[in-house]
Design a protein around this motif. Sequence first.
Motif, mmCIF file in Angstrom:
data_model
loop_
_atom_site.group_PDB
_atom_site.id
_atom_site.type_symbol
_atom_site.label_atom_id
_atom_site.label_comp_id
_atom_site.label_asym_id
_atom_site.label_seq_id
_atom_site.Cartn_x
_atom_site.Cartn_y
_atom_site.Cartn_z
ATOM 1 N N ALA A 270 7.528 -5.504 15.100
ATOM 2 C CA ALA A 270 6.531 -6.289 14.929
ATOM 3 C C ALA A 270 6.937 -7.584 13.919
ATOM 4 O O ALA A 270 7.824 -7.205 12.945
ATOM 5 N N ALA A 271 6.312 -8.586 14.093
ATOM 6 C CA ALA A 271 6.489 -9.848 13.244
ATOM 7 C C ALA A 271 5.535 -9.554 12.043
ATOM 8 O O ALA A 271 4.323 -10.251 12.129
ATOM 9 N N TRP A 272 5.734 -8.743 10.963
ATOM 10 C CA TRP A 272 4.754 -8.526 9.882
ATOM 11 C C TRP A 272 4.378 -9.567 9.421
ATOM 12 O O TRP A 272 5.258 -10.503 8.674
ATOM 13 N N ASN A 273 3.166 -10.015 9.003
ATOM 14 C CA ASN A 273 2.577 -10.627 7.954
ATOM 15 C C ASN A 273 2.558 -10.139 6.526
ATOM 16 O O ASN A 273 2.922 -9.152 6.594
ATOM 17 N N PRO A 274 2.683 -10.798 5.538
ATOM 18 C CA PRO A 274 2.585 -10.168 4.240
ATOM 19 C C PRO A 274 1.643 -9.265 4.119
ATOM 20 O O PRO A 274 0.524 -9.099 4.241
ATOM 21 N N LEU A 275 2.000 -8.174 3.655
ATOM 22 C CA LEU A 275 1.276 -6.838 3.678
ATOM 23 C C LEU A 275 0.556 -6.680 2.304
ATOM 24 O O LEU A 275 1.295 -6.772 1.125
ATOM 25 N N PRO A 276 -0.750 -6.407 1.953
ATOM 26 C CA PRO A 276 -1.495 -6.056 0.972
ATOM 27 C C PRO A 276 -0.966 -5.287 -0.038
ATOM 28 O O PRO A 276 -0.549 -5.285 -1.137
ATOM 29 N N ARG A 277 -0.271 -4.113 0.416
ATOM 30 C CA ARG A 277 0.373 -3.074 -0.391
ATOM 31 C C ARG A 277 1.642 -3.520 -0.910
ATOM 32 O O ARG A 277 1.944 -3.142 -2.203
ATOM 33 N N VAL A 278 2.421 -4.286 -0.436
ATOM 34 C CA VAL A 278 3.549 -4.993 -0.957
ATOM 35 C C VAL A 278 3.070 -6.141 -1.979
ATOM 36 O O VAL A 278 3.883 -6.198 -3.004
ATOM 37 N N ALA A 279 2.111 -6.767 -1.507
ATOM 38 C CA ALA A 279 1.568 -8.028 -2.600
ATOM 39 C C ALA A 279 1.288 -7.323 -3.741
ATOM 40 O O ALA A 279 1.338 -7.926 -4.819
ATOM 41 N N ALA A 280 0.820 -5.968 -3.850
ATOM 42 C CA ALA A 280 0.170 -5.266 -5.274
ATOM 43 C C ALA A 280 1.206 -4.631 -5.590
ATOM 44 O O ALA A 280 1.001 -3.823 -6.933
ATOM 45 N N ALA A 281 2.522 -4.462 -5.199
ATOM 46 C CA ALA A 281 3.592 -3.627 -5.583
ATOM 47 C C ALA A 281 4.020 -4.169 -7.108
ATOM 48 O O ALA A 281 4.089 -5.102 -7.505
ATOM 49 N N THR A 282 4.301 -3.000 -8.027
ATOM 50 C CA THR A 282 4.632 -3.178 -9.294
ATOM 51 C C THR A 282 6.332 -3.681 -9.423
ATOM 52 O O THR A 282 6.717 -3.486 -8.107
ATOM 53 N N PRO A 283 6.643 -4.142 -10.364
ATOM 54 C CA PRO A 283 8.033 -4.621 -10.392
ATOM 55 C C PRO A 283 8.996 -3.362 -9.879
ATOM 56 O O PRO A 283 9.939 -3.699 -9.209
ATOM 57 N N ALA A 284 8.763 -2.184 -10.463
ATOM 58 C CA ALA A 284 9.553 -1.120 -10.105
ATOM 59 C C ALA A 284 9.679 -0.918 -8.610
ATOM 60 O O ALA A 284 10.695 -0.277 -8.048
ATOM 61 N N GLU A 285 8.324 -0.855 -8.286
ATOM 62 C CA GLU A 285 8.035 -0.772 -6.510
ATOM 63 C C GLU A 285 8.803 -1.891 -6.002
ATOM 64 O O GLU A 285 9.437 -1.375 -4.723
ATOM 65 N N LEU A 286 8.870 -3.058 -6.315
ATOM 66 C CA LEU A 286 9.607 -4.274 -5.594
ATOM 67 C C LEU A 286 10.946 -3.808 -5.656
ATOM 68 O O LEU A 286 11.716 -4.009 -4.586
ATOM 69 N N THR A 287 11.451 -3.401 -6.697
ATOM 70 C CA THR A 287 12.931 -3.238 -6.788
ATOM 71 C C THR A 287 13.500 -2.079 -5.989
ATOM 72 O O THR A 287 14.188 -2.156 -4.871
ATOM 73 N N GLU A 288 12.625 -1.002 -5.543
ATOM 74 C CA GLU A 288 12.809 -0.091 -4.816
ATOM 75 C C GLU A 288 12.777 -0.378 -3.295
ATOM 76 O O GLU A 288 13.872 -0.071 -2.589
ATOM 77 N N LEU A 289 11.875 -1.017 -2.800
ATOM 78 C CA LEU A 289 11.754 -1.516 -1.573
ATOM 79 C C LEU A 289 12.903 -2.532 -1.243
ATOM 80 O O LEU A 289 13.167 -2.523 0.003
ATOM 81 N N ALA A 290 13.116 -3.413 -2.361
ATOM 82 C CA ALA A 290 14.187 -4.362 -1.990
ATOM 83 C C ALA A 290 15.504 -3.600 -1.653
ATOM 84 O O ALA A 290 16.723 -4.223 -1.171
ATOM 85 N N GLY A 291 15.680 -2.540 -2.304
ATOM 86 C CA GLY A 291 16.989 -1.509 -2.234
ATOM 87 C C GLY A 291 17.112 -0.673 -1.113
ATOM 88 O O GLY A 291 17.996 0.064 -0.835
ATOM 89 N N SER A 292 16.001 -0.831 -0.173
ATOM 90 C CA SER A 292 15.840 0.132 0.960
ATOM 91 C C SER A 292 16.905 -0.040 1.906
ATOM 92 O O SER A 292 17.530 -1.223 2.011
#
Length: 447
Positions: A270-292
């Motif tokens: 799917a061509a995902w739109n920006p997701l609310p859970r990612v928009a609310a992610a903490t800096p640590a969560e963002l780093t984790e997701l960006a390293g997936s």
Amino acid sequence: MNHLLCGLAANPALPPELVDRLLTRALEKAGTGPDTERDYADELLHDLTGRTGLRRDQVLALAAYARSTAVPLAYRGTLTAADVDPMSWPYAAVALIDEGRGHPEWPRLLAAHPDSGIRWKLASCPGLPSDVVDLLAADPDVEVVEEVARWTDSPVTARLARHPDPRVRIAVAFNPTTPLEAVLALAEDPELPLQWALSERTDLPQALYARLAADPNDGVRAAYARNPGIGQELIRVLAADPEIEVRRAVAEHPRVPLDLLTELVVGDRAAWNPLPRVAAATPAELTELAGSRHAAVRMLVAQRRDLPAHLRDALAVDPAASVVRAVAAHPGLSEELLRAMVARHGVQVLAAVAANPDASGALLEHLTQHRPGVRRALKEVAKHPHATGPALLACLADRTSRPLAAAHPALPPEAITGLLADEDRWVAEEAAGNPSLPRAVMVELVP
């Protein structure tokens, strides 16, 4: 010629004396011309209502013409309460009430208006006095009562929840300010189809959510899958739904667990739109997701437009074109990084780079010269505030970008003038509305 005059009516650089001439011409044609002329006159008058800096006499002339001009003027703030007689221009008066700029006595006056259409429109206005709400809630026209039930924040909803007409009771259920006790009573009525009506309530008991989300209609299940009020147990139940629409809706839930979000996204193209859970992610969560290890997950992070510089720049050199495309429009990226994206991924990122707010005029010119070209990239260039004359001239060669380029103030004046004769009326009208159209040409166009 008429479509050019409509373009001129919206041109912010049109001299005041030409505004007068357009207004006079339009009012004459609206009253005496053949049907086609009257239609163009209607359009021209409507376009004139959007102008800033109209004199009071011009505003009143436009408002007096028709409801279709008076109401937009009221909503834009050009027409004020001092200009309006509520019985002569009732829809304009209601628009002012809707905006909180009407006279205090108007709601009581219009709640007794003989035209139910006026009362119906009034019923959706916020902040009505309680006696006016009570009057509208007892209106003989059930459609007026239904509108009150849907929009009021008055306690009258508790009473209307017992209204004999099911349309009113359903409207009460849709109203987010209806007391929970009244909603729960409505939910026990087997004759009321409330699945959609309650799908945005965030304060229902989990057992009721589970019951509603078990609906056979996958659209209903998807609506509850997005609802912030549902708990983790129901989120995971809906994440296993057989319908892809429902599973994608779970991914849009603001509190979906990150592990579950990853499962939902990976393997779904799917061509995902920006997701609310990612928009609310903490800096640590963002780093984790960006390293997936999954590009689809990294792409979700890349869609954010408020990333720390180090994370943004790291995603800009991601090996996956989908991730680079998602981050390319992020403000703050250097020209060096933007050019490197194009060199590495070519047509896959061209449009996204063109949409970057910091893209320079030179970079935009470079993008228009890329071969093979990308139509969407030309459209982004054609509306970019930094676009140069040469870049816009290149955009004119594309049919879908041509109207956007015709409206851009950086297009050379001689090109704008030439486009007035374009065979595509939309292009010609956009050129007529271009503020860089020479004044002398404007004078020639207005009769």
